[in-house]
Enzyme design. Sequence first.
Site, PDB file in Angstrom:
ATOM      1  N   GLY A  49      49.803 -45.944-101.729  1.00 46.93           N
ATOM      2  CA  GLY A  49      50.076 -47.274-102.137  1.00 46.93           C
ATOM      3  C   GLY A  49      50.204 -47.342-103.596  1.00 46.93           C
ATOM      4  O   GLY A  49      49.244 -46.954-104.315  1.00 46.93           O
ATOM      5  N   GLY A  51      50.679 -50.202-105.719  1.00 52.57           N
ATOM      6  CA  GLY A  51      50.603 -51.504-106.242  1.00 52.57           C
ATOM      7  C   GLY A  51      49.998 -51.256-107.698  1.00 52.57           C
ATOM      8  O   GLY A  51      49.689 -50.187-108.130  1.00 52.57           O
ATOM      9  N   ALA A  52      49.599 -52.297-108.607  1.00 54.19           N
ATOM     10  CA  ALA A  52      49.112 -52.446-109.890  1.00 54.19           C
ATOM     11  C   ALA A  52      47.802 -51.638-109.791  1.00 54.19           C
ATOM     12  O   ALA A  52      47.563 -50.695-110.614  1.00 54.19           O
ATOM     13  CB  ALA A  52      48.808 -53.654-110.225  1.00 54.19           C
ATOM     14  N   GLY A  54      46.528 -49.480-107.225  1.00 55.04           N
ATOM     15  CA  GLY A  54      46.490 -48.412-106.777  1.00 55.04           C
ATOM     16  C   GLY A  54      47.029 -47.440-108.062  1.00 55.04           C
ATOM     17  O   GLY A  54      46.654 -46.340-108.063  1.00 55.04           O
ATOM     18  N   ALA A 236      43.729 -54.881-113.354  1.00 56.19           N
ATOM     19  CA  ALA A 236      44.452 -53.653-113.233  1.00 56.19           C
ATOM     20  C   ALA A 236      44.780 -52.983-114.843  1.00 56.19           C
ATOM     21  O   ALA A 236      44.411 -51.922-115.302  1.00 56.19           O
ATOM     22  CB  ALA A 236      45.542 -53.096-112.310  1.00 56.19           C
ATOM     23  N   LYS A 286      37.278 -64.463-102.553  1.00 56.42           N
ATOM     24  CA  LYS A 286      37.475 -65.278-103.782  1.00 56.42           C
ATOM     25  C   LYS A 286      39.223 -65.324-103.932  1.00 56.42           C
ATOM     26  O   LYS A 286      39.816 -66.453-104.907  1.00 56.42           O
ATOM     27  CB  LYS A 286      37.314 -64.185-105.185  1.00 56.42           C
ATOM     28  CG  LYS A 286      37.541 -62.982-105.089  1.00 56.42           C
ATOM     29  CD  LYS A 286      38.561 -62.605-105.625  1.00 56.42           C
ATOM     30  CE  LYS A 286      38.980 -61.066-105.679  1.00 56.42           C
ATOM     31  NZ  LYS A 286      40.528 -60.839-106.548  1.00 56.42           N
ATOM     32  N   ARG A 348      46.416 -62.400-109.639  1.00 58.25           N
ATOM     33  CA  ARG A 348      47.991 -62.878-109.053  1.00 58.25           C
ATOM     34  C   ARG A 348      47.884 -64.012-107.919  1.00 58.25           C
ATOM     35  O   ARG A 348      48.844 -64.648-107.882  1.00 58.25           O
ATOM     36  CB  ARG A 348      48.728 -61.469-108.165  1.00 58.25           C
ATOM     37  CG  ARG A 348      48.091 -60.998-106.944  1.00 58.25           C
ATOM     38  CD  ARG A 348      48.763 -59.994-106.390  1.00 58.25           C
ATOM     39  NE  ARG A 348      48.079 -58.737-107.277  1.00 58.25           N
ATOM     40  CZ  ARG A 348      48.367 -57.637-106.835  1.00 58.25           C
ATOM     41  NH1 ARG A 348      49.139 -57.313-105.517  1.00 58.25           N
ATOM     42  NH2 ARG A 348      48.021 -56.270-107.458  1.00 58.25           N
TER      43      ARG A 348
END
Length: 475
Positions: A49, A51-52, A54, A236, A286, A348
């Site tokens: 994966g 994403g940011a 990862g 990240a 959260k 995000r």
Amino acid sequence: MVGSIEAMNGSLLSHGSVQNFNGLEEKLDELRRIVGKADGDPLRIVGVGAGAWGSVFAAVLQDSYGQFRDKIHIRIWRRAGRPVDRATAEHLFEVINSREDVLRRLIRRCAYLKYVEARLGDRTLYADEILRDGFCLNMIDTPLCQLKVVTNLQEAVWDADIVVNGLPSTETQEVFEEMSNYWKERITDPIIISLAKGIEAALKPVPHIITPTQMIYRATGIPMENILYLGGPNIASEIYNKEYANARICGAEKWRKPLAKFLRQPYFIVWDNSDLVTHEVMGGLKNVYAIGAGMVAALTKESATSKSVYFAHCTSEMIFITHLLAEEPEKLAGPLLADTYVTLLKGRNAWYGQMLAKGDINRDMGENISGKGMIQGVSAVQAFYELLSQSSLNVLHPEENKPVAPVELCPILKTLYKILITREQSSQAILQALRDENLNDPRERIEIAQSHVFYRPSLLGQPQNNLKLQEKVVT
């Protein structure tokens, strides 16, 4: 220079700054020894994966340990074929030309021309293609080092010693089920580090939460002692830019302690903790309230007063929920609030809430947003609402003196569910909920949680007989 490494009197130049790498090889050797790697057999770490978080996780490891090529191989898997849209290609071109180190690196590798062509609309770039050059589609403004990218899942994971799960929780089960097919002939089980912060709900045989580590266990059969969770109050891009940060790696002592030592950087402190599932659930909780915070910020034009009112109510609900989920919830207060705070500031999910309230995006666009990735708070809203609506979890309402589902004491969660899931209310409803004259003082909700034993171990899949003194649940 990003992605380059140059020997300089015992130090190395990497990611734009001089670092002293003394001790890195010793840490790598120690982990190799614990894993059982023979000389000449590299430790294989695979991110699944891109994403940011990862991508940054893989890039940080590559920056630190990639120099020891005979001892460690780091690669990342992402699906092939996702095109980069024209607007993103134009912005990416601007980012490249604003960074001399990145520009020189691409020119040196004869990779610059394709970005020119994409900027002009003469070529389509793909997400896996730009990731090889250090550009994560969800984090274009933060160039990373070059990464070894593999688009064939079997090729990526079949011989991996450590797999880092950077997938959204909504995709974790499916992908790990496929991966398990490639591990049937293995003699030893890989170690899994999950970065995912989403959750899912199951209502049978009893209402309970399913976390990504539990999904991985169910999909692969890998022993839970080999599955860990890493999370903390982190953004990240800021971690890659070496902003000071900390995180916890949670799981069995056998692996969490050596991995915490291996992952620790001068700017990224990793502690270890045994409470895996609870920390994992808090990471998902959260995200729920971050969406609402974004809505409040947008609707009140960033009113500090309104945001503080929301923060008081949402944290009181989170404290109440932690008393349902944890036997010693006070131990989670600091980590949960820190993670919530950073997510409200720059995460995000908060961004998603803002864009919804402004009308710049809508729910019909789905939860996977271009340039941001998966908004996991939406599915978490549904999961927590459905779980806490179950009559089998009834608690005694302190004022009405009658049994109610726990969600009845969580008006913010109820409102978010009506906005995001059933869509029966607009984003404005979050302000109406805050301004309800009948809304209790958030302090009272905290007092309720602290003065009543609400702990429900079954919510985390633990046996009910683990319970200490608990009030009788009225149904």
